[in-house]
Write an enzyme that holds these catalytic residues in place. Structure first.
Site, short mmCIF file in Angstrom:
data_model
loop_
_atom_site.label_atom_id
_atom_site.label_comp_id
_atom_site.label_asym_id
_atom_site.label_seq_id
_atom_site.Cartn_x
_atom_site.Cartn_y
_atom_site.Cartn_z
N ARG A 158 36.85 43.16 33.46
CA ARG A 158 37.58 41.92 33.16
C ARG A 158 36.73 41.00 32.26
O ARG A 158 36.69 39.79 32.45
CB ARG A 158 37.96 41.16 34.42
CG ARG A 158 38.95 41.86 35.31
CD ARG A 158 40.30 42.07 34.61
NE ARG A 158 41.30 42.50 35.57
CZ ARG A 158 41.45 43.75 36.00
NH1 ARG A 158 40.68 44.71 35.51
NH2 ARG A 158 42.38 44.05 36.86
N SER A 232 45.81 38.60 39.87
CA SER A 232 44.60 38.36 40.66
C SER A 232 43.97 37.05 40.18
O SER A 232 43.70 36.90 38.99
CB SER A 232 43.58 39.46 40.45
OG SER A 232 44.09 40.69 40.86
N GLU A 327 39.20 34.96 37.85
CA GLU A 327 39.50 35.97 36.85
C GLU A 327 40.38 35.32 35.77
O GLU A 327 40.34 35.69 34.61
CB GLU A 327 40.23 37.14 37.51
CG GLU A 327 40.28 38.40 36.68
CD GLU A 327 41.65 38.66 36.13
OE1 GLU A 327 41.73 39.16 35.01
OE2 GLU A 327 42.65 38.36 36.80
#
Ligand code: EPU
Length: 332
Positions: A158, A232, A327
């Site tokens: 990520r 998320s 995130e």
């Protein structure tokens, strides 16, 4: 100044204001915008990975550059150049309908193609970096075009250069992916294997893998069109083996996966075990089916969602000594 609401442009459905809102359909539109409006600028693709925690004192560019074009091919591969404003799942469906493999595990991820390399989207054992060839971006300060190849992007979990030294500096106009003409599948992720077995599928087609993944995602993750969310909210924290071992002693059922020499802990499990699942405060909530997902339970203020995120972050730190980091990109 031309103040506008960003509510329709973020999947949390937060009603933040920005100084100017400009839709970008071509590279020429970017040059015109840079000449007409002053800095600072911010770019939104699908708006599916941002939390607008306050108003945005900037000109916001909405990337609407479309198009999917085969630009080269050989016996085994096809190079496809895609407009940054193209919907990600449309690209995945396009690749499957052309029998090209590589992107099928990334089915139904909300968002745009231009945003995919920024956070190096991933799911079910695959990251977009595996098929990534290059991207074309325009500097928001100089207006100059730059091509980034895979090594230039410094992809990680990520993560990419666009979240580090080049954060906020560019608008991605086109991304080129290298897709495979040979069936190249990865069904190692437990949930996919189980579901394929349940369906008596031994040699899955790209379409069957995509269908299974869409069904798993729909069952676990909220549809942003129904409940505001950004997938998320936190990254899964990566810790040293010793940290994991001492947590394992205390919590034998902890969920974790090897990550190089380190261990990746399931942030969903940590948050869930800490008792947050389903918790709601001031219109912000932890999704009832997945503790890693924060949802808009009836607030128009991103500040309420950010407060919940910070409360969870502090509690996880206090309970396990582990820091979980967002995130999503938090603005304002
Ligand atoms: N779990 C719990 N409680 C929960 C949620 C999860 O105990 O409330 C545990 C379960 O044991 C579950 C495990 O955590 O088996 C892992 O959950 P899941 O398979 O949903 O994966 P994740 O690590 O929570 C990551 C990505 C998702 C991606 C899935 C599937 C990150 C930050 N998230 O989630 O990506 O879809 O794997 O590959 O890496 C996103 O980035 O927005 C996103 C949704």
């Amino acid at each position: 100044m031309n103040t506008a609401s960003l509510q329709a442009f973020n999947t949390f459905g937060v009603d933040a204001q920005c100084s100017n809102l400009i839709k970008i359909y071509s590279e020429q539109d970017i040059y015109d915008t840079l000449l007409t409006y002053g800095a600072p600028y911010k770019v939104i693709g699908g708006g599916s990975n941002i939390l607008l925690a306050g108003n945005i004192d900037a000109t916001v560019l909405i990337n609407e550059i479309k198009g999917i074009q085969v630009v080269d091919e050989d016996e085994k591969h096809v190079l496809v150049t895609v407009g940054g404003g193209e919907n990600w799942h449309n690209l995945v469906l396009w690749s499957i309908s052309h029998n090209l493999s590589g992107l099928q595990n990334l089915s139904l991820i909300p968002g745009s193609v231009g945003a995919a390399p920024i956070q190096n989207i991933g799911a079910y054992g695959v990251e977009q970096s595996q098929c990534f060839h290059s991207l074309r971006a325009i500097s928001l300060t100089t207006g100059l075009t730059k091509v980034y190849y895979k090594e230039d992007c410094k992809f990680g979990y990520r993560d990419s250069i666009f979240k580090k030294v080049d954060a906020g500096k560019y608008i991605v106009t086109h991304v080129t992916y290298m897709l495979s003409k040979e069936v190249d599948i990865n069904v190692s992720y437990g949930a996919i294997r189980t579901e394929l077995t349940n369906r008596n599928i031994e040699m899955p087609t790209l379409k069957q893998i995509s269908d299974v993944i869409c069904d798993i995602r729909v069952s676990k993750l909220p549809d942003p069109l129904v409940v505001g969310n950004a997938g998320s909210f936190f990254k899964n924290p990566v810790v040293a083996e010793e940290v994991y071992e001492s947590l394992l002693e205390k919590y034998p059922e902890i969920v974790a996966f090897p990550f190089g020499d380190l261990m990746k802990l399931s942030a969903g499990w940590l948050i869930d075990r800490a008792g947050w699942k389903g918790h709601s405060q001031n219109g912000a909530a932890v999704y009832k089916n997945h503790a890693l997902v924060l949802v808009n339970d009836g607030t128009t203020s991103g500040g309420d969602i950010w407060q919940l995120a910070m409360d969870i972050q502090a509690d996880v730190k206090a309970k396990y000594g582990v820091e979980i980091m967002p995130e999503v990109n938090v603005w304002g």
